[in-house]
Write an enzyme that holds these catalytic residues in place. Structure first.
Site, PDB file in Angstrom:
ATOM      1  N   HIS A 110       0.849  -1.198   0.000  1.00  0.00           N
ATOM      2  CA  HIS A 110       0.000   0.000   0.000  1.00  0.00           C
ATOM      3  C   HIS A 110       0.884   1.247   0.000  1.00  0.00           C
ATOM      4  O   HIS A 110       0.895   2.005   0.966  1.00  0.00           O
ATOM      5  CB  HIS A 110      -0.915   0.006   1.217  1.00  0.00           C
ATOM      6  CG  HIS A 110      -1.876  -1.157   1.272  1.00  0.00           C
ATOM      7  ND1 HIS A 110      -1.503  -2.422   1.634  1.00  0.00           N
ATOM      8  CD2 HIS A 110      -3.204  -1.221   1.000  1.00  0.00           C
ATOM      9  CE1 HIS A 110      -2.564  -3.221   1.587  1.00  0.00           C
ATOM     10  NE2 HIS A 110      -3.590  -2.511   1.206  1.00  0.00           N
ATOM     11  N   HIS A 152     -14.854  -3.502  -0.531  1.00  0.00           N
ATOM     12  CA  HIS A 152     -14.675  -2.274   0.251  1.00  0.00           C
ATOM     13  C   HIS A 152     -14.270  -1.122  -0.651  1.00  0.00           C
ATOM     14  O   HIS A 152     -13.637  -1.317  -1.667  1.00  0.00           O
ATOM     15  CB  HIS A 152     -13.710  -2.432   1.427  1.00  0.00           C
ATOM     16  CG  HIS A 152     -12.268  -2.788   1.125  1.00  0.00           C
ATOM     17  ND1 HIS A 152     -11.878  -3.897   0.428  1.00  0.00           N
ATOM     18  CD2 HIS A 152     -11.124  -2.175   1.500  1.00  0.00           C
ATOM     19  CE1 HIS A 152     -10.552  -3.971   0.387  1.00  0.00           C
ATOM     20  NE2 HIS A 152     -10.059  -2.921   1.018  1.00  0.00           N
ATOM     21  N   GLU A 209      -8.683  -5.687  -5.029  1.00  0.00           N
ATOM     22  CA  GLU A 209      -7.661  -6.530  -4.381  1.00  0.00           C
ATOM     23  C   GLU A 209      -7.953  -8.025  -4.595  1.00  0.00           C
ATOM     24  O   GLU A 209      -7.048  -8.851  -4.555  1.00  0.00           O
ATOM     25  CB  GLU A 209      -7.598  -6.232  -2.870  1.00  0.00           C
ATOM     26  CG  GLU A 209      -6.980  -4.882  -2.548  1.00  0.00           C
ATOM     27  CD  GLU A 209      -7.008  -4.521  -1.058  1.00  0.00           C
ATOM     28  OE1 GLU A 209      -6.300  -3.586  -0.668  1.00  0.00           O
ATOM     29  OE2 GLU A 209      -7.741  -5.169  -0.274  1.00  0.00           O
TER      30      GLU A 209
END
Ligand code: DHB
Ligand code: FE
Length: 285
Positions: free
Chosen positions: A59, A193, A240
């Site tokens: 990240h 998400h 992801e």
């Protein structure tokens, strides 16, 4: 020869790591999340691998916007735990498997996948939270880890089908390694998400559960799902999930072998801003 015995899939929500590190894992909110991993913590003790090939995303910790490798394999002997802004998590450093990693890099590149070879890299919550979920808080991680970072942060990101095919190449690479090594492959991140914009907080239970069904039963069909569907249905960070297809592509049935056994399946909302999904598939040799 080395062999892939099982695949594990799990979300990597950073707040889960913080809950463990701060001793909040017994609070009712978090207990509902950790309950889904009780089985898994016993299972990993009973089925301890020598090496975990851990597919995850960085990240903007090890890689910034300066360099964006699509697929990066960690070939170092050890990987330090990154400082993500609040100090590094108080978890053990990650021990690598340089010889096997170098072999996999060689084989997979020869099978026409362009990997970036990374000899020094710090690992963030994308890698340490799945380890913590599966292993708890040991003094030392109970196996070696080959970190495999996939770019799902900055577009263009790899397609589900490319990830699925890469998993097949990784399986061939592992099986062409002479030493007798028990390898598990983990696919991490997800589930639905979205962390920003007007749709922040988006969760799609139906889509997530269908993803789990198809990952088990119809991985090749699932690999055909395009980016836009992930983003529309599972949110901007739901992308992801393409990483789970790398682990699934490495399972025996994809290469014509027997179907895997579903040892464990768990789905829970909420954990921080995400839905948590978790699956354990065992190969039947
Ligand atoms: C959250 C989830 C992630 O996958 C991530 O990388 C960072 C934050 C969250 O739920 O807040
Ligand atoms: Fe993430």
């Amino acid at each position: 020869m080395a062999r892939i015995t099982a695949s594990v899939y799990t979300s990597h929500v950073p707040a889960i790591g913080a809950a463990m590190d701060l001793g909040k894992d017994k609070e009712p909110y978090w207990q509902k999340v950790f309950a889904g991993y009780d089985f898994s913590r016993q299972w990993i003790k009973d089925n301890k691998p020598d090496v975990v090939f851990l597919v995850y995303n960085d990240h903007a910790t090890a890689f910034s916007l300066d360099i964006i490798p699509t697929f990066a394999i960690g070939t170092a002997a050890e990987f330090a735990v990154a400082d993500e802004g609040w100090g590094p998590r108080p978890v053990p450093k990650v021990e690598g498997a340089p010889e096997l990693a170098a072999h996999i890099a060689h084989s997979v590149i020869q099978q026409d996948f362009d990997l970036t070879i990374v000899n020094r890299m710090d690992v963030d919550h994308g890698l340490t939270v799945p380890l913590s979920l599966m292993c708890g808080q040991p003094k030392q991680w109970p196996f070696k880890v080959i970190p495999f970072a996939v770019n799902v942060v900055q577009y263009p990101v790899p397609s589900g089908m490319r990830c699925f095919r890469l998993g097949q190449a990784i399986r061939k690479a592992v099986e062409s390694y002479d030493e007798d090594v028990n390898v598990q492959i983990w696919g991490t991140g997800g589930m639905s998400h979205q962390l920003q914009g007007p749709r922040a907080g988006l969760i799609n239970r139906e889509w997530d559960n269908r993803f789990l069904d198809r990952l088990i039963e119809d991985p090749e069909g699932l690999a055909n799902v395009g980016h836009i569907e992930y983003v529309k249905e599972a949110g901007s960070e739901g992308i992801e999930l393409v990483m789970w297809l790398i682990a699934r592509g490495a399972m025996a049935d994809v290469a014509g072998g027997p179907k895997p056994t579903v040892k464990h399946r768990f789905y829970h909302v909420p954990a921080s801003n995400t839905a948590v999904g978790h699956l354990i598939l065992e190969n039947n040799q």
